[in-house]
Design a protein around this motif. Structure first.
Motif, PDB file in Angstrom:
ATOM      1  N   UNK A   1       2.405  16.357   5.814  1.00 40.62           N
ATOM      2  CA  UNK A   1       2.721  14.999   5.579  1.00 40.62           C
ATOM      3  C   UNK A   1       3.539  14.675   4.365  1.00 40.62           C
ATOM      4  N   UNK A   2       3.681  13.178   4.395  1.00 42.45           N
ATOM      5  CA  UNK A   2       4.513  12.665   3.035  1.00 42.45           C
ATOM      6  C   UNK A   2       3.754  11.666   2.135  1.00 42.45           C
ATOM      7  N   UNK A   3       4.157  11.323   1.097  1.00 43.05           N
ATOM      8  CA  UNK A   3       3.428  10.303   0.148  1.00 43.05           C
ATOM      9  C   UNK A   3       4.183   9.231  -0.119  1.00 43.05           C
ATOM     10  N   UNK A   4       3.518   8.104  -0.115  1.00 46.71           N
ATOM     11  CA  UNK A   4       4.033   6.870  -0.803  1.00 46.71           C
ATOM     12  C   UNK A   4       3.342   6.493  -1.865  1.00 46.71           C
ATOM     13  N   UNK A   5       3.998   6.416  -3.236  1.00 45.98           N
ATOM     14  CA  UNK A   5       3.382   6.215  -4.419  1.00 45.98           C
ATOM     15  C   UNK A   5       3.684   4.971  -4.907  1.00 45.98           C
ATOM     16  N   UNK A   6       2.630   4.288  -5.390  1.00 46.05           N
ATOM     17  CA  UNK A   6       2.984   2.876  -6.088  1.00 46.05           C
ATOM     18  C   UNK A   6       3.257   2.853  -7.618  1.00 46.05           C
ATOM     19  N   UNK A   7       4.386   2.608  -7.943  1.00 52.11           N
ATOM     20  CA  UNK A   7       4.722   2.578  -9.556  1.00 52.11           C
ATOM     21  C   UNK A   7       3.547   1.910 -10.503  1.00 52.11           C
ATOM     22  N   UNK A   8       3.222   0.876  -9.626  1.00 55.25           N
ATOM     23  CA  UNK A   8       2.237  -0.046 -10.575  1.00 55.25           C
ATOM     24  C   UNK A   8       0.667   0.284 -10.624  1.00 55.25           C
ATOM     25  N   UNK A   9       0.152   0.532  -9.645  1.00 55.78           N
ATOM     26  CA  UNK A   9      -1.464   0.931  -9.370  1.00 55.78           C
ATOM     27  C   UNK A   9      -1.797   2.448  -9.190  1.00 55.78           C
ATOM     28  N   UNK A  10      -0.570   3.151  -9.141  1.00 57.48           N
ATOM     29  CA  UNK A  10      -0.540   4.510  -8.913  1.00 57.48           C
ATOM     30  C   UNK A  10      -1.392   4.970  -7.670  1.00 57.48           C
ATOM     31  N   UNK A  11      -1.505   4.168  -6.707  1.00 53.47           N
ATOM     32  CA  UNK A  11      -2.161   4.552  -5.398  1.00 53.47           C
ATOM     33  C   UNK A  11      -1.088   5.284  -4.722  1.00 53.47           C
ATOM     34  N   UNK A  12      -1.724   6.275  -3.936  1.00 54.66           N
ATOM     35  CA  UNK A  12      -0.946   7.349  -3.114  1.00 54.66           C
ATOM     36  C   UNK A  12      -1.387   7.093  -1.660  1.00 54.66           C
ATOM     37  N   UNK A  13      -0.712   6.856  -0.874  1.00 56.89           N
ATOM     38  CA  UNK A  13      -0.917   7.110   0.632  1.00 56.89           C
ATOM     39  C   UNK A  13      -0.164   8.036   1.222  1.00 56.89           C
ATOM     40  N   UNK A  14      -0.692   8.418   2.386  1.00 57.84           N
ATOM     41  CA  UNK A  14      -0.320   9.457   3.120  1.00 57.84           C
ATOM     42  C   UNK A  14       0.789   8.629   4.222  1.00 57.84           C
ATOM     43  N   UNK A  15       1.815   9.392   4.643  1.00 64.14           N
ATOM     44  CA  UNK A  15       2.661   8.895   5.817  1.00 64.14           C
ATOM     45  C   UNK A  15       3.052  10.245   6.519  1.00 64.14           C
ATOM     46  N   UNK A  16       2.887  10.027   7.874  1.00 64.95           N
ATOM     47  CA  UNK A  16       3.423  10.979   8.750  1.00 64.95           C
ATOM     48  C   UNK A  16       4.834  10.622   9.081  1.00 64.95           C
ATOM     49  N   UNK A  17       5.598  11.407   9.223  1.00 67.02           N
ATOM     50  CA  UNK A  17       7.143  11.112   9.712  1.00 67.02           C
ATOM     51  C   UNK A  17       7.938  12.218  10.425  1.00 67.02           C
ATOM     52  N   UNK A  18       8.162  12.167  11.697  1.00 66.51           N
ATOM     53  CA  UNK A  18       8.533  13.184  12.219  1.00 66.51           C
ATOM     54  C   UNK A  18      10.145  13.119  11.891  1.00 66.51           C
ATOM     55  N   UNK A  19      10.689  12.248  11.535  1.00 64.05           N
ATOM     56  CA  UNK A  19      12.353  12.131  11.430  1.00 64.05           C
ATOM     57  C   UNK A  19      12.551  12.924   9.988  1.00 64.05           C
ATOM     58  N   UNK A  20      11.370  12.647   8.857  1.00 64.86           N
ATOM     59  CA  UNK A  20      11.425  13.431   7.766  1.00 64.86           C
ATOM     60  C   UNK A  20      11.094  14.740   8.119  1.00 64.86           C
ATOM     61  N   UNK A  21      10.272  15.192   8.620  1.00 66.93           N
ATOM     62  CA  UNK A  21       9.781  16.536   9.114  1.00 66.93           C
ATOM     63  C   UNK A  21      11.061  17.407   9.647  1.00 66.93           C
TER      64      UNK A  21
END
Ligand SMILES: [Zn+2]
Ligand SMILES: [Zn+2]
Length: 152
Positions: A97-117
């Motif tokens: 999986x891939x990650x989305x990271x917020x520059x402000x709060x440093x929260x990290x969320x998962x993202x599944x993406x077939x097109x990225x894979x």
């Protein structure tokens, strides 16, 4: 306290089996740290995890938590997120999986993406060698922080 879901039970069973395979002693502390890791969805740092564990295990040290996470990482029981932060952040989700990271709060969320894979890469890459893993990290500002920015 709370009832564990069957996936969590499976993860713990896999964990104990893997520990036996690699000869890693299953101590109550290691088990608790792993349990807390699979319950977390925010990709915690050792410090974040330590704060949570301290509520149940008041004597556990930050150093123990950190060293244990490194041991788990070394044996592919957990992964480390590729962030720009100096503080290591850990992930119990081992599926690609891939990650989305917020520059402000440093929260990290998962993202599944077939097109990225299945990313189409330049010929230069196949000239270079063989890709075994695509691990994309996207930086931005999360909705929560965007909301705060507007309010200011
Ligand atoms: Zn944010
Ligand atoms: Zn993740």
């Amino acid at each position: 306290m709370t009832e564990e879901s069957s996936t969590k039970k499976t993860r713990i069973a896999e964990f104990t089996e893997r520990c036996r395979e690699i000869g890693l002693k299953i101590t109550p502390q290691r088990l608790e740290i792993f349990r807390e890791m699979i319950a977390a969805t925010d990709h915690p740092s050792a410090l974040m995890l330590h704060k949570r564990l301290q509520q149940r295990m008041p004597t556990i040290s930050l150093d123990t938590v950190y060293r244990t996470l490194l041991t788990f990482e070394q044996h592919n029981l957990i992964a480390r997120v590729n962030t720009r932060e100096s503080l290591a952040r850990f992930d119990a989700l081992m599926e690609p999986h891939h990650h989305l990271i917020c520059e402000l709060c440093h929260g990290i969320e998962d993202i599944q993406s077939k097109s990225l894979d299945e990313l189409q890469l330049a010929d230069r890459v196949s000239d270079w060698g063989e890709i075994q893993k695509i691990d994309v990290v996207m930086y931005g500002v999360c909705k929560k922080c965007l909301g705060k920015k507007v309010a200011v």
